[in-house]
Design an enzyme around this catalytic site. Structure first.
Site, short mmCIF file in Angstrom:
data_model
loop_
_atom_site.label_atom_id
_atom_site.label_comp_id
_atom_site.label_asym_id
_atom_site.label_seq_id
_atom_site.Cartn_x
_atom_site.Cartn_y
_atom_site.Cartn_z
N GLY A 100 0.82 -1.22 0.00
CA GLY A 100 0.00 0.00 0.00
C GLY A 100 0.84 1.26 0.00
N CYS A 101 1.91 1.23 0.78
CA CYS A 101 2.77 2.42 0.89
C CYS A 101 3.52 2.67 -0.42
CB CYS A 101 3.73 2.26 2.06
SG CYS A 101 2.84 2.09 3.63
N THR A 102 3.90 1.60 -1.09
CA THR A 102 4.56 1.73 -2.38
C THR A 102 3.57 2.31 -3.40
OG1 THR A 102 6.06 -0.09 -1.88
CG2 THR A 102 5.77 0.47 -4.21
#
Length: 153
Positions: free
Chosen positions: A41-43
């Site tokens: 998700g952060c990527t």
């Protein structure tokens, strides 16, 4: 009206050196908090902002991501994903606590304290919009559209 969370007048380490959020040269700031470098998700979120950074630049807007990862981890993440945005290392959670983004999370049945994905838009140092419990996919585009609307207002 959004409760005023002032930008702190202190320096924080980033992938490109130290930064003081209260002394930025652009009129607009998008400050987003995310749990951890190099996770799916952060990527998605970081790459999303990086891919349309030129459109934010055209709106005189700085984008900065914040997590508790180290500067070294941020640099590795930036290099691996070819990120074009700056990332603040908030290892001591100063910014996370200031913005109240540390929340209880359930990780595989275990309760842990972690960063709730959140984004804040500032205009000339004043908070004008905030997002809590953000979904990573499509968020950068949503922020860009909202920013365009805010700038027309």
């Amino acid at each position: 009206m959004t409760e005023q969370i002032k930008l702190p007048n202190q320096k924080f380490p980033t992938t490109t050196g130290e930064i003081n959020l209260s002394e930025l040269s652009t009129d607009w700031l998008v400050l987003y908090f995310y749990p951890k470098d190099s996770t799916p998700g952060c990527t998605t979120q970081a790459v999303g902002f990086s891919c349309i950074k030129d459109q934010f630049d055209a709106l005189n807007t700085t984008i900065i991501g914040v997590s508790r990862d180290s500067v070294k981890a941020h640099q590795n993440f930036t290099e691996k994903q070819s990120l074009t945005i700056n990332l603040i290392s908030d290892k001591d959670e100063t910014l996370c606590k200031h913005f109240d983004v540390i929340k209880e999370k359930n990780m595989y049945g275990k309760i842990v304290m972690g960063i709730e994905r959140s984004t804040f838009i500032y205009h000339q140092g004043k908070l004008v919009k905030e997002y809590r419990k953000v979904k990573a996919a499509g968020h950068a585009e949503q922020v860009l559209e909202d920013l365009k609307t805010l700038q027309k207002a």
